[in-house]
Design a protein around this motif. Structure first.
Motif, PDB file in Angstrom:
ATOM      1  N   THR A 174       0.846  -1.209   0.000  1.00  0.00           N
ATOM      2  CA  THR A 174       0.000   0.000   0.000  1.00  0.00           C
ATOM      3  C   THR A 174       0.879   1.256   0.000  1.00  0.00           C
ATOM      4  O   THR A 174       0.623   2.208  -0.746  1.00  0.00           O
ATOM      5  CB  THR A 174      -0.918   0.005   1.241  1.00  0.00           C
ATOM      6  N   PHE A 175       1.922   1.232   0.830  1.00  0.00           N
ATOM      7  CA  PHE A 175       2.831   2.387   0.877  1.00  0.00           C
ATOM      8  C   PHE A 175       3.466   2.646  -0.486  1.00  0.00           C
ATOM      9  O   PHE A 175       3.466   3.773  -0.983  1.00  0.00           O
ATOM     10  CB  PHE A 175       3.912   2.155   1.938  1.00  0.00           C
ATOM     11  N   GLU A 176       3.981   1.585  -1.104  1.00  0.00           N
ATOM     12  CA  GLU A 176       4.677   1.756  -2.388  1.00  0.00           C
ATOM     13  C   GLU A 176       3.725   2.265  -3.489  1.00  0.00           C
ATOM     14  O   GLU A 176       4.150   2.948  -4.412  1.00  0.00           O
ATOM     15  CB  GLU A 176       5.306   0.425  -2.832  1.00  0.00           C
ATOM     16  N   ARG A 177       2.459   1.951  -3.358  1.00  0.00           N
ATOM     17  CA  ARG A 177       1.498   2.387  -4.371  1.00  0.00           C
ATOM     18  C   ARG A 177       0.957   3.782  -4.088  1.00  0.00           C
ATOM     19  O   ARG A 177       0.159   4.304  -4.860  1.00  0.00           O
ATOM     20  CB  ARG A 177       0.326   1.386  -4.455  1.00  0.00           C
ATOM     21  N   ASN A 178       1.381   4.345  -2.944  1.00  0.00           N
ATOM     22  CA  ASN A 178       0.869   5.669  -2.581  1.00  0.00           C
ATOM     23  C   ASN A 178       1.975   6.608  -2.115  1.00  0.00           C
ATOM     24  O   ASN A 178       1.748   7.516  -1.323  1.00  0.00           O
ATOM     25  CB  ASN A 178      -0.193   5.537  -1.487  1.00  0.00           C
ATOM     26  N   ALA A 179       3.203   6.352  -2.577  1.00  0.00           N
ATOM     27  CA  ALA A 179       4.328   7.197  -2.169  1.00  0.00           C
ATOM     28  C   ALA A 179       5.080   7.691  -3.394  1.00  0.00           C
ATOM     29  O   ALA A 179       4.907   7.147  -4.490  1.00  0.00           O
ATOM     30  CB  ALA A 179       5.272   6.401  -1.262  1.00  0.00           C
ATOM     31  N   TRP A 180       5.891   8.681  -3.205  1.00  0.00           N
ATOM     32  CA  TRP A 180       6.783   9.240  -4.238  1.00  0.00           C
ATOM     33  C   TRP A 180       6.031   9.537  -5.550  1.00  0.00           C
ATOM     34  O   TRP A 180       6.557   9.294  -6.640  1.00  0.00           O
ATOM     35  CB  TRP A 180       7.935   8.279  -4.560  1.00  0.00           C
ATOM     36  N   GLY A 181       4.834  10.023  -5.444  1.00  0.00           N
ATOM     37  CA  GLY A 181       4.092  10.358  -6.662  1.00  0.00           C
ATOM     38  C   GLY A 181       3.325   9.196  -7.262  1.00  0.00           C
ATOM     39  O   GLY A 181       2.612   9.349  -8.256  1.00  0.00           O
ATOM     40  N   ASN A 182       3.447   7.974  -6.666  1.00  0.00           N
ATOM     41  CA  ASN A 182       2.637   6.842  -7.131  1.00  0.00           C
ATOM     42  C   ASN A 182       1.259   6.982  -6.486  1.00  0.00           C
ATOM     43  O   ASN A 182       0.987   6.388  -5.450  1.00  0.00           O
ATOM     44  CB  ASN A 182       3.230   5.504  -6.675  1.00  0.00           C
ATOM     45  N   GLU A 183       0.365   7.774  -7.093  1.00  0.00           N
ATOM     46  CA  GLU A 183      -0.885   8.017  -6.390  1.00  0.00           C
ATOM     47  C   GLU A 183      -2.006   7.157  -6.921  1.00  0.00           C
ATOM     48  O   GLU A 183      -2.932   7.620  -7.591  1.00  0.00           O
ATOM     49  CB  GLU A 183      -1.223   9.510  -6.448  1.00  0.00           C
ATOM     50  N   THR A 184      -1.921   5.852  -6.652  1.00  0.00           N
ATOM     51  CA  THR A 184      -2.952   4.958  -7.162  1.00  0.00           C
ATOM     52  C   THR A 184      -4.169   4.937  -6.262  1.00  0.00           C
ATOM     53  O   THR A 184      -5.266   4.597  -6.697  1.00  0.00           O
ATOM     54  CB  THR A 184      -2.417   3.515  -7.248  1.00  0.00           C
ATOM     55  N   GLY A 185      -3.981   5.258  -4.962  1.00  0.00           N
ATOM     56  CA  GLY A 185      -5.095   5.186  -4.022  1.00  0.00           C
ATOM     57  C   GLY A 185      -5.460   3.761  -3.633  1.00  0.00           C
ATOM     58  O   GLY A 185      -6.410   3.535  -2.892  1.00  0.00           O
ATOM     59  N   ASP A 186      -4.679   2.776  -4.111  1.00  0.00           N
ATOM     60  CA  ASP A 186      -4.983   1.361  -3.791  1.00  0.00           C
ATOM     61  C   ASP A 186      -4.748   1.086  -2.314  1.00  0.00           C
ATOM     62  O   ASP A 186      -3.774   1.545  -1.737  1.00  0.00           O
ATOM     63  CB  ASP A 186      -4.071   0.427  -4.607  1.00  0.00           C
ATOM     64  N   VAL A 187      -5.646   0.302  -1.735  1.00  0.00           N
ATOM     65  CA  VAL A 187      -5.475  -0.157  -0.356  1.00  0.00           C
ATOM     66  C   VAL A 187      -5.478  -1.679  -0.385  1.00  0.00           C
ATOM     67  O   VAL A 187      -6.411  -2.290  -0.901  1.00  0.00           O
ATOM     68  CB  VAL A 187      -6.609   0.350   0.556  1.00  0.00           C
ATOM     69  N   VAL A 188      -4.393  -2.278   0.165  1.00  0.00           N
ATOM     70  CA  VAL A 188      -4.322  -3.741   0.199  1.00  0.00           C
ATOM     71  C   VAL A 188      -4.632  -4.204   1.610  1.00  0.00           C
ATOM     72  O   VAL A 188      -4.021  -3.732   2.567  1.00  0.00           O
ATOM     73  CB  VAL A 188      -2.908  -4.224  -0.224  1.00  0.00           C
ATOM     74  N   GLN A 189      -5.604  -5.100   1.742  1.00  0.00           N
ATOM     75  CA  GLN A 189      -5.990  -5.566   3.075  1.00  0.00           C
ATOM     76  C   GLN A 189      -5.143  -6.756   3.513  1.00  0.00           C
ATOM     77  O   GLN A 189      -4.914  -7.684   2.723  1.00  0.00           O
ATOM     78  CB  GLN A 189      -7.473  -5.957   3.087  1.00  0.00           C
ATOM     79  N   PRO A 190      -4.655  -6.757   4.788  1.00  0.00           N
ATOM     80  CA  PRO A 190      -3.868  -7.885   5.296  1.00  0.00           C
ATOM     81  C   PRO A 190      -4.582  -9.224   5.104  1.00  0.00           C
ATOM     82  O   PRO A 190      -3.936 -10.226   4.813  1.00  0.00           O
ATOM     83  CB  PRO A 190      -3.707  -7.560   6.776  1.00  0.00           C
ATOM     84  N   ALA A 191      -5.912  -9.244   5.243  1.00  0.00           N
ATOM     85  CA  ALA A 191      -6.654 -10.502   5.112  1.00  0.00           C
ATOM     86  C   ALA A 191      -6.473 -11.110   3.723  1.00  0.00           C
ATOM     87  O   ALA A 191      -6.375 -12.334   3.574  1.00  0.00           O
ATOM     88  CB  ALA A 191      -8.137 -10.267   5.395  1.00  0.00           C
ATOM     89  N   ASP A 192      -6.395 -10.236   2.694  1.00  0.00           N
ATOM     90  CA  ASP A 192      -6.204 -10.740   1.323  1.00  0.00           C
ATOM     91  C   ASP A 192      -4.823 -11.377   1.171  1.00  0.00           C
ATOM     92  O   ASP A 192      -4.654 -12.378   0.474  1.00  0.00           O
ATOM     93  CB  ASP A 192      -6.362  -9.602   0.310  1.00  0.00           C
ATOM     94  N   ILE A 193      -3.824 -10.741   1.804  1.00  0.00           N
ATOM     95  CA  ILE A 193      -2.457 -11.290   1.737  1.00  0.00           C
ATOM     96  C   ILE A 193      -2.424 -12.628   2.469  1.00  0.00           C
ATOM     97  O   ILE A 193      -1.853 -13.606   1.990  1.00  0.00           O
ATOM     98  CB  ILE A 193      -1.445 -10.313   2.389  1.00  0.00           C
ATOM     99  N   GLN A 194      -3.082 -12.653   3.626  1.00  0.00           N
ATOM    100  CA  GLN A 194      -3.147 -13.887   4.419  1.00  0.00           C
ATOM    101  C   GLN A 194      -3.746 -15.010   3.579  1.00  0.00           C
ATOM    102  O   GLN A 194      -3.231 -16.127   3.565  1.00  0.00           O
ATOM    103  CB  GLN A 194      -4.005 -13.632   5.669  1.00  0.00           C
ATOM    104  N   ALA A 195      -4.816 -14.710   2.846  1.00  0.00           N
ATOM    105  CA  ALA A 195      -5.481 -15.713   2.015  1.00  0.00           C
ATOM    106  C   ALA A 195      -4.542 -16.209   0.920  1.00  0.00           C
ATOM    107  O   ALA A 195      -4.579 -17.375   0.531  1.00  0.00           O
ATOM    108  CB  ALA A 195      -6.742 -15.114   1.398  1.00  0.00           C
ATOM    109  N   LEU A 196      -3.681 -15.294   0.455  1.00  0.00           N
ATOM    110  CA  LEU A 196      -2.745 -15.624  -0.628  1.00  0.00           C
ATOM    111  C   LEU A 196      -1.630 -16.535  -0.121  1.00  0.00           C
ATOM    112  O   LEU A 196      -1.206 -17.479  -0.803  1.00  0.00           O
ATOM    113  CB  LEU A 196      -2.143 -14.311  -1.143  1.00  0.00           C
ATOM    114  N   ILE A 197      -1.151 -16.244   1.095  1.00  0.00           N
ATOM    115  CA  ILE A 197      -0.019 -17.006   1.650  1.00  0.00           C
ATOM    116  C   ILE A 197      -0.481 -18.373   2.141  1.00  0.00           C
ATOM    117  O   ILE A 197       0.146 -19.386   1.887  1.00  0.00           O
ATOM    118  CB  ILE A 197       0.645 -16.217   2.811  1.00  0.00           C
ATOM    119  N   ALA A 198      -1.583 -18.368   2.897  1.00  0.00           N
ATOM    120  CA  ALA A 198      -2.076 -19.621   3.461  1.00  0.00           C
ATOM    121  C   ALA A 198      -3.542 -19.787   3.112  1.00  0.00           C
ATOM    122  O   ALA A 198      -4.420 -19.519   3.923  1.00  0.00           O
ATOM    123  CB  ALA A 198      -1.907 -19.614   4.980  1.00  0.00           C
ATOM    124  N   PRO A 199      -3.837 -20.202   1.873  1.00  0.00           N
ATOM    125  CA  PRO A 199      -5.231 -20.281   1.441  1.00  0.00           C
ATOM    126  C   PRO A 199      -5.974 -21.415   2.156  1.00  0.00           C
ATOM    127  O   PRO A 199      -5.356 -22.338   2.627  1.00  0.00           O
ATOM    128  CB  PRO A 199      -5.143 -20.572  -0.053  1.00  0.00           C
TER     129      PRO A 199
END
Lengths: 372, 57
Positions: free
Chosen positions: A347-372
């Protein structure tokens, strides 16, 4: 022969009178464990044996050169081979070596006996941080160097523990036998703390055993001692030894924090809190390659700031951070960062240094990806 | 036979009398030295191994 003994006695006396203290910076530390003291004693005994041999051999040589010089009419002896002398000068070094090997082997044997430990700690080397798992306790630490970049760049005065300070030291109780299991997740590292006389290679695919029993509470510093890439000099080891009660309290606190962290995965996170946390994660984990302002070090470490491909493809961005990029320097962070940290840093990388995507990544989605 | 063993042991130690060396080169058979050499090297390994086991033991 009597002269030799007198000389040895004199040297032994001198060594007692003027110990070559490690405080001068010229000698190895005595350390804070029985093993480290044994190692130090071995080092000093062998050092003085070498000194005596050196003095005797060079003494006889220089005396002979001077006493039997040609200008005084000395004539060289012209014998060839003298079996007795040859046997003597072969046997004496052999006996000296065996005499040194006996205490050295006893110490080595002790150093390798990691059985019956009170605690087991798994040490995993990463480029470029140490991971400490307290086995059976469900506590994991990541130990990153905490020396500010400004001190390294020279724009700020260097601190007392320059390059030898970390955010999370390895915390251990004193007077307990700690088994250290050393391995690596990427390349060969080596975990070294001089005060404990522990220096063990961390090799991917292998687990090396060693142990320590620290006598005195205190903070002991060491370094990675196997060249492991760009930031090899920036992954110090810090061990904080404390009394058992303090250690128990610390461990309980850590277990609670780990439980709270796990709970953080389930709730909905806002953009600001993710960016705030992600900035910290980025600074400790990502900035060494991708640089403080996301400008990277192309071509090896691509820029993240203004990276259109990154901004266009959120799934790919997450995949790269979670799984790494095979065949490149980009490591997989699914094992070394928590789902919250990964969500935050993406989320930080997508919203820093002029990368203004406004994307928010939820920890739960990452959790699902790592341990489905 | 005993002379061959003594010569091989002297070679292990690294010191040999010149007189004996000459005799070996004039009268000895190479095969005997090689065979005894291999056997004694094996014996040395066994001894070192036994000492190590005892020390570890």
């Amino acid at each position: 022969m009597r002269k030799g003994f007198a000389l040895a006695a004199l040297l032994a006396g001198l060594s007692g009178q003027f110990p070559i203290s490690h405080a001068t910076g010229w000698n190895m530390p005595v350390g804070v464990s029985q093993v480290s003291r044994d190692v130090y004693d071995l080092h000093m005994i062998i050092f003085w044996i070498c000194v005596v041999i050196g003095v005797v051999v060079f003494g006889v040589m220089f005396y002979s050169l001077f006493r039997y010089r040609r200008s005084k009419g000395a004539k060289a002896a012209e014998f060839h081979e003298h079996t007795t002398v040859e046997v003597v000068w072969t046997a004496i070094p052999f006996l000296i070596l065996v005499a040194m090997a006996i205490p050295a082997t006893a110490t080595l044997k002790n150093m390798y006996d990691a059985s019956e430990a009170d605690y087991d700690v798994m040490i995993t080397g990463h480029q470029w941080r140490w991971q400490y798992d307290y086995m059976g306790e469900d506590v994991t630490l990541f130990s990153n160097m905490s020396t500010p970049k400004a001190q390294i760049a020279g724009t700020e005065e260097k601190g007392e523990h320059y390059l030898l300070e970390v955010d999370e030291p390895l915390v251990l109780p004193v007077d307990r036998k700690i088994r250290l299991l050393t391995t690596s997740a990427d390349v060969i590292h080596s975990w070294w703390v001089p005060d404990l006389a522990v220096k063990k290679d961390a090799i991917p695919g292998f687990v090396n055993e060693s142990w320590t029993r620290i006598d005195e509470p205190g903070i002991y510093r060491g370094q990675c001692t196997e060249l492991c890439g760009k930031d090899h000099g920036f992954m110090p080891v810090v061990v904080h030894a404390m009394e058992q009660e303090q250690f128990d309290a610390w461990l309980a606190e850590r277990k609670q924090a780990a439980a709270a962290e796990a709970g953080g995965v389930d709730r909905e996170w806002g953009l600001e809190e993710l960016v705030e946390r992600g900035e910290k994660v980025y600074a400790t984990v990502c900035a060494s390659c991708h640089q403080a302002e996301g400008q990277g070090l192309p071509p090896t470490f691509p820029a993240l700031a203004g990276n259109q491909a990154l901004m266009d493809d959120l799934d790919r961005h997450i995949d790269v951070v979670v799984n790494g990029v095979s065949g490149s320097a980009m490591a997989s962070f699914s094992g070394t960062l928590s789902p919250v940290d990964i969500a935050a840093v993406v989320t930080f990388e997508r919203n820093a240094w002029g990368n203004e995507t406004g994307d928010v990544v939820q920890p739960a989605d990452i959790q699902a990806l790592i341990a489905p | 036979m005993w002379d061959v063993i003594k010569s091989v042991l002297a070679a292990f130690f690294g010191v040999q009398q010149d007189q004996r060396r000459r005799k070996d080169f004039e009268q000895g058979k190479p095969g005997a030295f090689i065979l005894i050499g291999i056997l004694l090297a094996f014996l040395l390994v066994v001894i070192v191994f036994a000492v190590a086991l005892m020390a570890a033991g």
